[in-house]
Design a protein around this motif. Structure first.
Motif, PDB file in Angstrom:
ATOM      1  N   MET A   1      37.888  19.577  46.092  1.00  0.00           N
ATOM      2  CA  MET A   1      38.429  20.988  47.090  1.00  0.00           C
ATOM      3  C   MET A   1      37.861  22.097  46.287  1.00  0.00           C
ATOM      4  SD  MET A   1      40.070  22.283  49.690  1.00  0.00           S
ATOM      5  CE  MET A   1      41.098  20.960  50.081  1.00  0.00           C
ATOM      6  N   ALA A   2      36.980  22.883  47.234  1.00  0.00           N
ATOM      7  CA  ALA A   2      36.507  24.230  46.554  1.00  0.00           C
ATOM      8  C   ALA A   2      37.416  25.038  45.872  1.00  0.00           C
ATOM      9  CB  ALA A   2      35.648  24.908  47.627  1.00  0.00           C
ATOM     10  N   PHE A   3      36.715  25.972  44.941  1.00  0.00           N
ATOM     11  CA  PHE A   3      37.720  26.919  44.417  1.00  0.00           C
ATOM     12  C   PHE A   3      37.504  28.307  44.908  1.00  0.00           C
ATOM     13  CE2 PHE A   3      38.989  28.877  39.936  1.00  0.00           C
ATOM     14  CZ  PHE A   3      40.312  28.728  39.952  1.00  0.00           C
ATOM     15  N   SER A   4      37.725  28.452  46.259  1.00  0.00           N
ATOM     16  CA  SER A   4      37.391  29.608  46.783  1.00  0.00           C
ATOM     17  C   SER A   4      38.714  30.230  47.440  1.00  0.00           C
ATOM     18  CB  SER A   4      36.431  29.271  48.085  1.00  0.00           C
ATOM     19  OG  SER A   4      36.543  30.594  49.069  1.00  0.00           O
ATOM     20  N   SER A   5      38.883  31.429  47.261  1.00  0.00           N
ATOM     21  CA  SER A   5      40.219  31.909  47.957  1.00  0.00           C
ATOM     22  C   SER A   5      40.333  31.821  49.385  1.00  0.00           C
ATOM     23  CB  SER A   5      40.354  33.564  47.384  1.00  0.00           C
ATOM     24  OG  SER A   5      39.200  34.277  47.590  1.00  0.00           O
ATOM     25  N   ASP A 455      22.985  30.937  37.868  1.00  0.00           N
ATOM     26  CA  ASP A 455      22.081  30.417  38.893  1.00  0.00           C
ATOM     27  C   ASP A 455      22.721  30.689  40.455  1.00  0.00           C
ATOM     28  OD1 ASP A 455      20.061  29.946  37.126  1.00  0.00           O
ATOM     29  OD2 ASP A 455      20.485  27.827  37.080  1.00  0.00           O
ATOM     30  N   ARG A 456      23.852  30.694  40.374  1.00  0.00           N
ATOM     31  CA  ARG A 456      24.689  30.657  41.531  1.00  0.00           C
ATOM     32  C   ARG A 456      24.734  32.325  41.756  1.00  0.00           C
ATOM     33  NH1 ARG A 456      25.968  30.287  46.197  1.00  0.00           N
ATOM     34  NH2 ARG A 456      28.032  30.723  47.179  1.00  0.00           N
ATOM     35  N   LEU A 457      24.839  33.077  41.019  1.00  0.00           N
ATOM     36  CA  LEU A 457      24.867  34.383  41.079  1.00  0.00           C
ATOM     37  C   LEU A 457      23.524  34.849  41.424  1.00  0.00           C
ATOM     38  CD1 LEU A 457      27.307  34.128  38.649  1.00  0.00           C
ATOM     39  CD2 LEU A 457      27.476  36.553  39.391  1.00  0.00           C
ATOM     40  N   THR A 471      26.587  48.030  45.016  1.00  0.00           N
ATOM     41  CA  THR A 471      25.335  47.659  44.269  1.00  0.00           C
ATOM     42  C   THR A 471      24.891  46.116  44.382  1.00  0.00           C
ATOM     43  OG1 THR A 471      26.431  47.271  42.072  1.00  0.00           O
ATOM     44  CG2 THR A 471      25.639  49.692  42.723  1.00  0.00           C
ATOM     45  N   ARG A 472      23.730  45.898  44.098  1.00  0.00           N
ATOM     46  CA  ARG A 472      23.279  44.519  44.175  1.00  0.00           C
ATOM     47  C   ARG A 472      24.277  43.698  43.203  1.00  0.00           C
ATOM     48  NH1 ARG A 472      18.934  41.379  46.112  1.00  0.00           N
ATOM     49  NH2 ARG A 472      17.950  43.323  46.594  1.00  0.00           N
ATOM     50  N   GLU A 473      24.442  44.365  41.991  1.00  0.00           N
ATOM     51  CA  GLU A 473      25.214  43.520  40.887  1.00  0.00           C
ATOM     52  C   GLU A 473      26.325  43.234  41.117  1.00  0.00           C
ATOM     53  OE1 GLU A 473      25.787  43.421  36.108  1.00  0.00           O
ATOM     54  OE2 GLU A 473      24.738  45.158  36.805  1.00  0.00           O
ATOM     55  N   THR A 474      27.056  44.476  41.696  1.00  0.00           N
ATOM     56  CA  THR A 474      28.679  44.251  42.027  1.00  0.00           C
ATOM     57  C   THR A 474      28.978  43.314  43.229  1.00  0.00           C
ATOM     58  OG1 THR A 474      29.085  46.457  41.430  1.00  0.00           O
ATOM     59  CG2 THR A 474      30.504  45.621  43.013  1.00  0.00           C
ATOM     60  N   PHE A 475      27.817  43.214  44.239  1.00  0.00           N
ATOM     61  CA  PHE A 475      28.008  42.197  45.174  1.00  0.00           C
ATOM     62  C   PHE A 475      27.797  40.879  44.794  1.00  0.00           C
ATOM     63  CE2 PHE A 475      25.714  39.442  48.268  1.00  0.00           C
ATOM     64  CZ  PHE A 475      26.379  39.563  49.439  1.00  0.00           C
ATOM     65  N   TYR A 480      30.733  35.964  44.327  1.00  0.00           N
ATOM     66  CA  TYR A 480      31.025  34.847  43.206  1.00  0.00           C
ATOM     67  C   TYR A 480      32.500  34.895  43.058  1.00  0.00           C
ATOM     68  CZ  TYR A 480      30.576  31.668  39.460  1.00  0.00           C
ATOM     69  OH  TYR A 480      30.847  30.479  38.338  1.00  0.00           O
ATOM     70  N   ALA A 481      33.239  35.827  42.676  1.00  0.00           N
ATOM     71  CA  ALA A 481      34.558  35.728  42.344  1.00  0.00           C
ATOM     72  C   ALA A 481      35.606  35.254  43.157  1.00  0.00           C
ATOM     73  CB  ALA A 481      34.969  37.359  41.807  1.00  0.00           C
ATOM     74  N   ILE A 482      35.171  35.703  44.512  1.00  0.00           N
ATOM     75  CA  ILE A 482      35.932  35.404  45.587  1.00  0.00           C
ATOM     76  C   ILE A 482      35.565  33.791  46.024  1.00  0.00           C
ATOM     77  CG2 ILE A 482      36.353  35.785  48.298  1.00  0.00           C
ATOM     78  CD1 ILE A 482      35.535  38.740  47.743  1.00  0.00           C
ATOM     79  N   GLU A 483      34.437  33.632  46.206  1.00  0.00           N
ATOM     80  CA  GLU A 483      34.174  32.089  46.669  1.00  0.00           C
ATOM     81  C   GLU A 483      34.362  30.826  45.569  1.00  0.00           C
ATOM     82  OE1 GLU A 483      30.476  32.272  48.570  1.00  0.00           O
ATOM     83  OE2 GLU A 483      31.227  33.574  50.245  1.00  0.00           O
ATOM     84  N   GLU A 484      34.058  31.423  44.409  1.00  0.00           N
ATOM     85  CA  GLU A 484      34.025  30.076  43.347  1.00  0.00           C
ATOM     86  C   GLU A 484      35.043  30.401  42.206  1.00  0.00           C
ATOM     87  OE1 GLU A 484      30.500  28.542  42.430  1.00  0.00           O
ATOM     88  OE2 GLU A 484      29.454  29.107  44.292  1.00  0.00           O
ATOM     89  N   GLU A 485      35.709  31.634  42.273  1.00  0.00           N
ATOM     90  CA  GLU A 485      36.748  31.735  41.094  1.00  0.00           C
ATOM     91  C   GLU A 485      38.150  32.462  41.698  1.00  0.00           C
ATOM     92  OE1 GLU A 485      34.071  33.008  37.410  1.00  0.00           O
ATOM     93  OE2 GLU A 485      34.837  34.654  38.558  1.00  0.00           O
ATOM     94  N   MET A 486      38.194  32.083  43.067  1.00  0.00           N
ATOM     95  CA  MET A 486      39.688  32.391  43.809  1.00  0.00           C
ATOM     96  C   MET A 486      40.313  33.787  43.450  1.00  0.00           C
ATOM     97  SD  MET A 486      42.772  29.826  44.269  1.00  0.00           S
ATOM     98  CE  MET A 486      42.078  28.382  44.915  1.00  0.00           C
ATOM     99  N   ALA A 487      39.354  34.847  43.402  1.00  0.00           N
ATOM    100  CA  ALA A 487      39.797  36.110  43.137  1.00  0.00           C
ATOM    101  C   ALA A 487      40.407  36.457  44.617  1.00  0.00           C
ATOM    102  CB  ALA A 487      38.825  37.213  43.077  1.00  0.00           C
ATOM    103  N   VAL A 488      41.627  37.148  44.698  1.00  0.00           N
ATOM    104  CA  VAL A 488      42.188  37.331  46.089  1.00  0.00           C
ATOM    105  C   VAL A 488      42.320  38.583  46.253  1.00  0.00           C
ATOM    106  CG1 VAL A 488      44.501  36.945  47.307  1.00  0.00           C
ATOM    107  CG2 VAL A 488      43.607  34.953  45.909  1.00  0.00           C
ATOM    108  N   LYS A 489      42.476  39.662  45.377  1.00  0.00           N
ATOM    109  CA  LYS A 489      42.727  40.923  45.122  1.00  0.00           C
ATOM    110  C   LYS A 489      41.752  41.762  44.638  1.00  0.00           C
ATOM    111  CE  LYS A 489      47.930  40.271  45.351  1.00  0.00           C
ATOM    112  NZ  LYS A 489      49.054  40.711  44.413  1.00  0.00           N
ATOM    113  N   PRO A 490      41.614  43.116  44.705  1.00  0.00           N
ATOM    114  CA  PRO A 490      40.743  44.107  43.970  1.00  0.00           C
ATOM    115  C   PRO A 490      41.173  43.593  42.417  1.00  0.00           C
ATOM    116  CG  PRO A 490      41.136  45.017  45.948  1.00  0.00           C
ATOM    117  CD  PRO A 490      42.104  43.832  45.916  1.00  0.00           C
ATOM    118  N   VAL A 491      42.439  44.124  42.094  1.00  0.00           N
ATOM    119  CA  VAL A 491      42.817  43.965  40.547  1.00  0.00           C
ATOM    120  C   VAL A 491      42.370  42.577  39.999  1.00  0.00           C
ATOM    121  CG1 VAL A 491      44.797  45.466  40.844  1.00  0.00           C
ATOM    122  CG2 VAL A 491      45.129  42.933  41.266  1.00  0.00           C
TER     123      VAL A 491
END
Length: 558
Positions: A1-5, A455-457, A471-475, A480-491
């Motif tokens: 299962m992917a590690f995406s939020s 490489d994924r970033l 910005t491109r770097e923030t994007f 990546y944080a959302i789709e591959e590190e299960m970040a759910v909230k801005p915090v």
């Protein structure tokens, strides 16, 4: 299962339909390490975390994978030896999140450490920890010590000990460990609270009734063994199991201050004693200097510890004492963090004297609990726990598993071919960045922080849309944080995926509106949800800058 939020609801459904070999409760470094050890041995593994991954103690430490020099003073020789040796293991398995850092221990007339005792202590420390020759301690005279760090007070200075510690990003270390567990087949989900335990008709624990803290939905997650690795909440879970007897936790709080290097231009990491005999670190990092930690008993909400006025003043006084020319004030404190240490209660001891040793308890129902311990020893602690789980499964299920696999198992992003290869890897990715619309500086920064996952970033950079407001770097970091590190909230993004709220708080203020707006579009939040998550971020910003007293009154220092 992917590690995406984005796939949390599908993940919950899948988890509720399985029976695991082991369910780990707690997504800090201890729980993450246990999940990785278990899955790498071939166990069907699940992990649930009530908050975000690493949101408790594991994002609020001194951010050092260190060997515990201070524990030599308490004659905890075995502990120093074990965690000292583990430093090198943690470093080799994740060199992108752990960095050797030369530490200076200044020696003063009438100070805690004498020249001879420091020399012998550091020599013993090197031998116990198996430190390689190039990183063994050197003793300096007063002149050499001041050359290393001119800001030190010169009055009474006799010399210094110079030795290696390891600096880390504790939250990213934790997340990379959990990502590796997921890569190997574990199921892990954040914002999931184990509300009640499930038992069979013999009273044996067989899982937990869990609530998704975001949707409110509940699920039963079943497992043949359950491990309580909930850090400061260990006793809460033992209460639910009716097994909180004999030993219990004693929470202590540690606070760190962050000051811009323009105001505190420290060039060398320092470990120094304060007038009351405690030891404090001052460490340069990313254009800032951070100083900590305090050590006080804590009996409030473990989820929201914060700096008090007393904490802040104690650390400012420590700075003035050791660096008298640095006239920092409360107005210079850019950010702060407070963490709660889940130690094991010892009668009559003050916070600094309580042992950091870990202990494992098994309840009559079969619940395995691990308490205490240090960040540095997480892998070894996990090995001990999973050995116990394996024995239990062999006895009750007749299953056998591989021995521990993690001593030479790179964590996510860490497979660069060993720490010696990291500089060449970063140099290579720095040059490559231009192909993806990034500057060399951005490429170097991303490669250092994400290791082989960079490489994924880079690939995400090709999806960059200027109209996103980012910005491109923030994007690339955010997606990546959302789709591959299960970040759910801005915090989650600003604190635990990037550390920006601690070490680049101005960028949080600049980017927060655009990040909240992007996440709202991405997840399809209602106006109410967008407002709620934006306010939560604002509250964390205020807490980092101002702290708050135990009665929730704000400290006004700006």
């Amino acid at each position: 299962m992917a590690f995406s939020s984005r796939q949390r609801s599908e993940l919950f459904k899948a988890m509720s339909e399985k029976t695991y070999d082991v369910l780990v409760i707690g997504g800090g470094i201890t729980g993450g390490g246990i999940a990785l050890d278990a899955v790498s041995r071939g166990m069907q593994t699940a992990l649930v975390e009530m908050q975000d991954f690493a949101a408790g103690t594991s994002s609020r430490s001194t951010k050092l994978v260190h060997g515990g020099l201070r524990y030599l003073k308490q004659f905890e020789v075995k502990m120093v030896a074990e965690v000292g040796r583990e430093r090198a293991v943690v470093y080799e398995n994740g060199p992108h999140v752990t960095t050797p850092e030369w530490m200076l221990l200044p020696i003063y007339r009438d100070g805690t450490f004498g020249k001879w005792s420091t020399s012998v202590g550091l020599w013993l420390y090197d031998r116990l920890a198996g430190v390689k020759k190039s990183e063994r301690r050197t003793m300096l005279n007063a002149k050499q010590t001041l050359e290393k760090e001119p800001l030190l007070k010169s009055d009474g200075l006799l010399g210094g000990g110079y030795y290696v510690e390891y600096r880390t990003d504790d939250a990213r270390l934790t997340i990379e460990v959990i990502k590796k567990a997921v890569e190997l087949g574990a199921d892990a989900v954040n914002y999931t609270k184990a509300e009640q335990f499930l038992y069979d008709d013999r009273g044996r624990i067989i899982g937990a009734h869990c609530r998704d803290m975001l949707s409110g939905q509940t699920y039963d997650i079943r497992a043949k063994t359950v491990v309580n690795a909930a850090g400061p909440w260990v006793d809460t879970l033992r209460d639910k199991d009716g097994s909180k007897t004999n030993k219990r936790l004693q929470l202590t709080k540690g606070v760190h201050l962050v000051i811009d290097q323009k105001r505190f231009p420290l060039k060398q990491a320092i470990y120094f004693d304060t007038p009351d005999g405690r030891m404090v670190f001052a460490i340069p990092r990313d254009g800032k200097t951070y100083v900590g930690t305090t050590d006080t008993f804590y009996d409030d909400d473990p989820a929201h510890p914060a700096m008090t006025e007393e904490d802040r003043d104690y650390l400012l006084q420590a700075i003035h004492y050791m660096f008298p020319s640095v006239g920092v004030t409360a107005d210079d404190v850019e950010s702060s963090w407070a963490g709660v240490r889940p130690l094991i209660y010892e009668e009559g001891k003050n916070p600094s004297e309580i042992s950091r040793k870990d202990e494992i308890w098994t309840s009559p129902s079969g619940l395995i609990t691990i308490a205490g311990g240090k960040l540095t020893g997480y892998r070894k602690m996990a090995e001990t726990v999973v050995d116990l789980v394996a024995k239990q499964l062999e006895k009750e299920e007749g299953k056998t598993f591989r021995p521990c696999q993690t001593k030479q198992l790179p964590i996510s992003g860490g497979d660069v071919g060993g720490s010696h290869r990291l500089p060449a890897f970063i140099a290579e990715k720095t040059k490559e960045a231009a192909r993806y619309g990034l500057t060399e500086e951005q490429g170097a920064r991303l490669a250092k922080q994400y290791g082989t996952n960079v490489d994924r970033l880079f690939a995400l950079s090709q999806q960059y849309d200027r109209s996103s407001g980012l910005t491109r770097e923030t994007f690339v970091r955010l997606v990546y944080a959302i789709e591959e590190e299960m970040a759910v909230k801005p915090v989650d993004y600003f604190i635990r995926r990037t550390g920006a709220l601690l070490f680049d708080i101005d960028s949080v203020r600049r980017e927060k509106e655009a990040v909240v707006a992007f996440m709202a579009r991405y997840f399809g939040w209602t106006e109410e949800e967008r407002d709620m998550y934006g306010k939560e971020l604002d509250q964390e910003l205020r807490r980092a800058v101002l702290g708050e007293a135990d009665n929730d009154r704000r400290i006004v220092n700006k």
